[in-house]
Motif scaffolding. Structure first.
Motif, short mmCIF file in Angstrom:
data_model
loop_
_atom_site.label_atom_id
_atom_site.label_comp_id
_atom_site.label_asym_id
_atom_site.label_seq_id
_atom_site.Cartn_x
_atom_site.Cartn_y
_atom_site.Cartn_z
N LYS A 32 88.21 54.76 46.54
CA LYS A 32 87.33 55.58 47.39
C LYS A 32 87.76 57.04 47.41
CE LYS A 32 85.28 52.40 50.59
NZ LYS A 32 84.85 52.29 51.97
N GLY A 33 88.87 57.37 46.74
CA GLY A 33 89.34 58.74 46.69
C GLY A 33 90.12 59.18 47.92
N PHE A 34 90.61 58.23 48.72
CA PHE A 34 91.41 58.56 49.90
C PHE A 34 92.89 58.50 49.56
CE2 PHE A 34 87.68 56.54 52.06
CZ PHE A 34 87.27 57.66 52.77
N GLU A 35 93.66 59.34 50.24
CA GLU A 35 95.12 59.24 50.17
C GLU A 35 95.63 59.10 51.59
OE1 GLU A 35 97.39 61.95 47.84
OE2 GLU A 35 95.78 62.15 46.35
N PHE A 36 96.57 58.19 51.76
CA PHE A 36 97.11 57.96 53.10
C PHE A 36 98.53 57.45 52.95
CE2 PHE A 36 97.74 55.71 57.12
CZ PHE A 36 97.19 56.61 58.01
N ASN A 37 99.44 57.99 53.73
CA ASN A 37 100.82 57.52 53.73
C ASN A 37 100.99 56.51 54.86
OD1 ASN A 37 101.73 59.09 51.57
ND2 ASN A 37 101.92 60.87 52.90
N ASN A 44 86.77 54.45 56.91
CA ASN A 44 85.37 54.06 56.99
C ASN A 44 84.58 55.15 57.69
OD1 ASN A 44 86.04 51.32 56.07
ND2 ASN A 44 87.15 51.29 57.99
N THR A 45 83.74 55.81 56.95
CA THR A 45 82.98 56.91 57.53
C THR A 45 81.72 56.43 58.22
OG1 THR A 45 81.93 57.26 55.40
CG2 THR A 45 83.85 58.59 55.90
N GLU A 46 81.25 55.27 57.86
CA GLU A 46 80.01 54.77 58.45
C GLU A 46 80.31 53.73 59.52
OE1 GLU A 46 77.26 53.47 55.46
OE2 GLU A 46 77.88 55.06 54.10
N ASP A 47 79.52 53.74 60.58
CA ASP A 47 79.71 52.77 61.65
C ASP A 47 79.60 51.33 61.15
OD1 ASP A 47 80.16 54.68 63.57
OD2 ASP A 47 78.07 54.74 64.25
N PHE A 48 78.72 51.10 60.17
CA PHE A 48 78.57 49.75 59.64
C PHE A 48 79.88 49.24 59.06
CE2 PHE A 48 77.87 46.82 56.12
CZ PHE A 48 77.25 45.78 56.80
N GLU A 49 80.58 50.11 58.31
CA GLU A 49 81.85 49.69 57.72
C GLU A 49 82.87 49.37 58.81
OE1 GLU A 49 83.68 51.24 54.11
OE2 GLU A 49 82.00 52.64 54.04
N LYS A 50 82.92 50.15 59.87
CA LYS A 50 83.85 49.87 60.96
C LYS A 50 83.50 48.54 61.62
CE LYS A 50 85.23 54.56 61.93
NZ LYS A 50 85.37 55.63 62.87
N TYR A 51 82.23 48.30 61.81
CA TYR A 51 81.79 47.02 62.38
C TYR A 51 82.21 45.87 61.47
CZ TYR A 51 78.75 43.16 63.64
OH TYR A 51 78.27 41.94 63.97
N HIS A 52 82.02 46.05 60.15
CA HIS A 52 82.39 45.03 59.18
C HIS A 52 83.87 44.70 59.29
CE1 HIS A 52 83.01 42.94 55.38
NE2 HIS A 52 83.96 43.82 55.13
#
Length: 145
Positions: free
Chosen positions: A120-125, A64-72
């Motif tokens: 969202k185009g993210f990759e994460f292991n 989450n790049t935006e603070d709003f998304e983190k809050y959500h």
């Protein structure tokens, strides 16, 4: 005994079933619906765990790049935690059921988040096992960020 009362007036059905159990009146018990109702918390708990863990993974991976998304996501974690902790307040014996459901819920949560990451185009292991302890999953105000 199978009853339409279960579908028509659940509270009345429940009161009648409690009375039948207290009076040991086996003929008055609605066996099918009782069995279904007693099995329900397991599935509800599994669902709540997946919701908490997947939301924690959103924060853990910092997608989450935006603070709003983190809050959500924090709000979502808090809401589902509140429900799980409410279950434990009323039925503390579910603690072991919740602990044993974490590995399965974690795999479901990883599956959900991996699909979300792809959109969202993210990759994460993700770790092979849940990186959050039972206590962290339920601790009010704890987040992996």
């Amino acid at each position: 005994m199978t009853s339409n009362l279960y579908d028509e007036d659940y509270n009345l059905w429940s009161d009648q079933q409690i009375a039948a159990l207290k009076n040991r009146d086996v003929d008055a018990l609605d066996w099918d619906n009782l069995a279904s109702d007693l099995d329900y918390p397991k599935y509800w708990i599994d669902h709540q765990l997946v919701m908490v863990i997947s939301s924690l993974l959103e924060l853990y991976g910092d997608f989450n790049t935006e603070d709003f998304e983190k809050y959500h996501w924090k709000t979502f974690v808090d809401t589902n935690r509140l429900m799980l902790n409410g279950v434990l307040e009323d039925w503390p014996h579910y603690s072991d059921k919740i602990k044993s459901a974490i590995p399965r819920a974690y795999l479901s949560a990883v599956n959900l988040i991996e699909r979300h990451c792809k959109t969202k185009g993210f990759e994460f292991n993700f770790p092979d096992t849940c990186p959050f302890s039972f206590e962290q999953i339920l601790e009010d105000g704890w987040y992996p960020v």
